[in-house]
Design an enzyme around this catalytic site. Structure first.
Site, mmCIF file in Angstrom:
data_model
loop_
_atom_site.group_PDB
_atom_site.id
_atom_site.type_symbol
_atom_site.label_atom_id
_atom_site.label_comp_id
_atom_site.label_asym_id
_atom_site.label_seq_id
_atom_site.Cartn_x
_atom_site.Cartn_y
_atom_site.Cartn_z
ATOM 1 C CG HIS A 178 2.675 3.757 -0.362
ATOM 2 N ND1 HIS A 178 2.537 3.587 -1.718
ATOM 3 C CD2 HIS A 178 1.419 3.671 0.134
ATOM 4 C CE1 HIS A 178 1.266 3.404 -2.006
ATOM 5 N NE2 HIS A 178 0.562 3.444 -0.903
ATOM 6 C CG HIS A 195 -2.342 7.258 -3.095
ATOM 7 N ND1 HIS A 195 -0.968 7.308 -3.151
ATOM 8 C CD2 HIS A 195 -2.650 6.021 -2.657
ATOM 9 C CE1 HIS A 195 -0.475 6.137 -2.751
ATOM 10 N NE2 HIS A 195 -1.470 5.340 -2.444
ATOM 11 C CD GLU A 238 -1.091 0.884 -2.738
ATOM 12 O OE1 GLU A 238 -1.686 1.973 -2.720
ATOM 13 O OE2 GLU A 238 -0.434 0.476 -1.764
#
Ligand code: DHB
Ligand code: FE
Length: 284
Positions: free
Chosen positions: A12, A59, A244
């Site tokens: 991402h 985030h 992640e």
């Protein structure tokens, strides 16, 4: 009943969003990244689901150190695009699917996974960059994403973070929840983030191609064994932000127990500071 047709896995990297938003996707550096998604955009046009259940991490945009949900399911009808410091990305707001999201929350919580219910949640690059990669980038005012999206945020930013094993088992519970929803919906589960990268400290810039390729092999062929890998292995081998990747195990756990068909596999280094990995797996 609803059922899960396929799962999609992708990195991402925020700079991918910036390249798209600033019209730089044709530059040679970025062309090599976007080339890996040409097949995927066509595949998604041909295999558009009714709902995407999109596993991603926030985030510190929707959440902060004030409040750190391990797993948060977006139950709203709409999710605004987060302002990550330079204005929201010029992409459409994300439409949710409150009925299916509420059903999944009910089923998964009864299956002993403590989800946080998010009824208001801006979504950041963790969710919008995978959508842009898979759906392309027409202007925000003339475009809607191809289907409703249920955002599912996982804390992989602030320790303690959930184990790969817990994520994989959560995927099973999500599958069970979807399969007990009384409407004939086709659902895709997307797992996003990764692959190897470290953005901070003395090892900033770390990339581990061998680890990443092995992770893809194991995710496809033996996710049960992969789910046993402890945190410290992710951090040591794939860097502090490589953690992640546990989110990919949620999507993989939501797939059938039989071996999936690999519709597409792509791997490229570099994109910003990150190794880009991408898979499309179909239930057979
Ligand atoms: C980068 C990668 C990430 O996963 C992220 O969330 C932020 C930055 C990067 O490659 O710079
Ligand atoms: Fe990230």
């Amino acid at each position: 009943m609803a059922h899960i047709t396929a799962s999609v896995y992708t990195s991402h990297v925020p700079a991918i969003g910036a390249a798209l938003d600033l019209g730089k996707s044709g530059e040679p550096y970025w062309q090599k990244v976007f080339a890996g998604y040409e097949f995927s955009k066509q595949w998604l046009r041909e295999n558009t689901p009714d709902v995407i259940f999109l596993v991603y991490n926030d985030h510190a945009n929707a959440f902060s150190l004030d409040l750190i949900p391990t797993f948060a399911i977006g139950c709203a009808a709409e999710f605004p695009i987060a302002d990550e410091g330079w204005g929201p990305r010029p992409v459409p707001a994300v439409k949710g699917h409150p009925e299916l999201a509420a059903h999944i929350a009910q089923s998964v919580i009864q299956d002993d996974f403590d989800l946080t219910i998010a009824n208001r949640m801006p979504v950041d690059h963790g969710l919008t960059v995978p959508l842009s990669l898979m759906c392309g980038q027409p202007p925000a005012d003339k475009f809607e994403w191809p289907c409703p999206v249920i955002p599912f945020a996982v804390n992989v930013v602030q320790y303690p973070v959930p184990s790969g094993r817990r994520c994989f088992n959560l995927g099973h519970a999500i599958r069970k929840a979807v399969e007990s929803f009384d409407a004939p919906l086709k659902v895709q589960v997307w797992g996003t983030g990764g692959m190897s990268h470290q953005l901070q400290g003395p090892r900033a810039g770390l990339i581990n191609r061998e680890f990443d390729q092995t992770f893809l092999d194991r995710l496809i062929a033996d996710p049960v064994d992969l789910a046993r890998m402890p945190h410290i292995d992710y951090v040591r081998e794939a860097g502090s932000e490589g953690i992640e990747l546990v989110m990919w195990l949620i999507a993989r756990g939501a797939m059938s127990d039989t071996l999936p068909r690999v519709a597409h596999r792509f791997y490229h280094v570099p994109a910003s500071n990150t190794a880009v990995g991408h898979l499309i797996l179909e239930n057979t």
